[in-house]
Design a protein around this motif. Sequence first.
Motif, short mmCIF file in Angstrom:
data_model
loop_
_atom_site.label_atom_id
_atom_site.label_comp_id
_atom_site.label_asym_id
_atom_site.label_seq_id
_atom_site.Cartn_x
_atom_site.Cartn_y
_atom_site.Cartn_z
N GLY A 172 0.85 -1.18 0.00
CA GLY A 172 0.00 0.00 0.00
C GLY A 172 0.88 1.22 0.00
N ASN B 289 8.60 -4.26 -4.28
CA ASN B 289 7.78 -5.31 -4.87
C ASN B 289 8.57 -6.57 -5.14
OD1 ASN B 289 5.81 -3.48 -4.72
ND2 ASN B 289 5.56 -3.16 -6.92
N TRP C 67 -3.50 -5.88 0.14
CA TRP C 67 -3.26 -4.51 -0.31
C TRP C 67 -4.17 -3.57 0.46
CZ3 TRP C 67 -4.74 -2.51 -5.87
CH2 TRP C 67 -4.43 -1.14 -5.95
N GLU D 261 -5.32 0.31 1.26
CA GLU D 261 -5.29 1.67 0.72
C GLU D 261 -6.23 2.52 1.57
OE1 GLU D 261 -3.01 1.89 -1.92
OE2 GLU D 261 -3.15 3.91 -1.11
N TYR E 131 -1.76 -3.62 -8.17
CA TYR E 131 -1.13 -2.55 -7.40
C TYR E 131 -0.22 -1.73 -8.30
CZ TYR E 131 1.67 -0.29 -3.76
OH TYR E 131 2.32 0.62 -2.98
#
Lengths: 305, 303
Positions: free
Chosen positions: B95, B244, B256, B258, B275
């Motif tokens: 995130g 990543n 993930w 957000e 993402y």
Amino acid sequence: MSQVLHTPPPTSTADDDDLAALAARHGLTVSGARPTLPQYVRELWARRHFIAAFSTAKLTSQYSQAKLGQVWQVMTPLLNAAVYYFIFGVLLDTKRSVPDYIPFLVTGVFIWTFTQSSILTGTRAISGNLGLVRALHFPRAALPISFCLQQLQQLLFSMCALVVILLCFGIPVSFSWFLAIPVLVLQFTFNTGIAMIMARLGSKTPDIAQLMPFVLRTWMYISGVMWSIDKLTKQHDDLPSWVAPALKANPPAVYIDLMRYSLIDSFHASQLPPHVWALAVGWALLAGVCGFIYFWKAEETYGRG
Amino acid sequence: MAEHTEEFADGITDRMTDQDAAQTSRSDIPTVVADSVDIVYRVNGTSGGRGSATAALNRMLRRKQADQASGVRKVHAVRNVSFVAYKGEAIGLIGTNGSGKSTLLKAVAGLLPVENGRIYTDGQPSLLGVNAALMSDLTGERNVYLGGLAMGMSREEIKERYDDIVDFSGINEKGDFITLPMRTYSSGMGARLRFSIAAAKDHDVLLIDEALATGDAAFRKRSEQRIRELRKHAGTVFLVSHNNKTIRDTCDRVLWLERGVLRLDGPTEEVLAEYEAFTGDKSDKTAKPKAKPKPKPAAAVTA
């Protein structure tokens, strides 16, 4: 383990029920929940080596940048005693009424400093170590206890200096010196209890740490650190009858006078309050047990947000 | 930890077998269950305009009244997150900055209380990190013991692993540095020793927050290897990272987050693809941790 089984989830949508039931089925426990008191004591006991190592580490790192290094462990209390001697022994001339004034004064200062610094560091034990509290899992009581242990180690250095002072002033070595050990154990228990209470208060309201030096200075002046409670109350006959026993039953005064009684031959048992050992044990147990339970009650909230 | 200088190919096969093992052993045994978790921070003294002293007085006098009037702001960091982690999984948390990853990790570790919902765990999850317990005035040697004890290891365990810890950190490669105070170390050396101490313990549920970004390339490779070893012993690993590649190498499932909301939960490749599309990062092999110039979500602050 079993507490989860009987705790219904707060909301009861089908999904929540599923997750809570899943957790219960596999015996998962709620993260960050407060352990029971016996469990807490066991956890604390398991961390005893950490408590000891942490306090010794704090003690040695204190003077590690100084040129004289660990010599300051003994120098600092001696300088403290010298300042008080200058003020109360020379300027105010208290020494005329008290025999063996310097041993009397130095014992008082050292024993009082132990209580004072235990309470001061205890107040900041949680609020000053939030990084540690937020990063690692351990019973939080380990912090105030290990700060008090650090002060106890500091006091043992001071006691070495005290023995030298006693010998210099011609105080005879006697078996009563061994009484110092139970006195220190009791005083340590008392200090730790108060430190744990202050640690919880200080973690909620860090402002208390600003206030404590003033409270402690007042406490010092009524605890008979530089003057003899016994002598003073006898000089002033007009005082109400409860003042003398109340001053003498004040916990720091009890521990200071017991230490003087055990170390200094001219300090007689008649200067001690009645049932002095019962008082010493009582204060230690009261503060120790209440402080521990009070601290444990908020265990899961330390380091919050 | 014995073969630090393993070949790259070995690392690959190692990883493959790890993931195979994870796939087969990812049984139905849950280790962490998050049940609609909300986490709210309260920040004192944020009322703009008025003098903060009056605000503080207000706060004391009107304790139970509206928080906003007294300058306490609530930051809703994690909103209604639910997931189940199983034994043998390595889960990545991704995130943009300030999306609640570290907060969620702290709550799983039981270090931050949750506002609503519950987090159930198997045993005591531990955050990888002992920085706070170490003292810079003490020697590296004493810090190894202090850190180990702080994590709950016994003296015997530490003695047993002491040589491994020092060797792994590589502190003594350039001379006898372990007997010097830690304040004399370079920041890289300090970070290496801290990671080595933290990684010395086996955990049931291990939580790692960007720990892999420390040290030089050789040490980073050794760290990743150590993480894989830890994963073999640990039931479940959570890893927060902006890298990543690290997530791809280590994790087989990704959450993930957000703006505090769980946006996606699934296999690494699928979630990372989404993402990367979201952040506009096409070069999936870049090994740079990136701070996205994302505006702080105004909606996350409910004052």
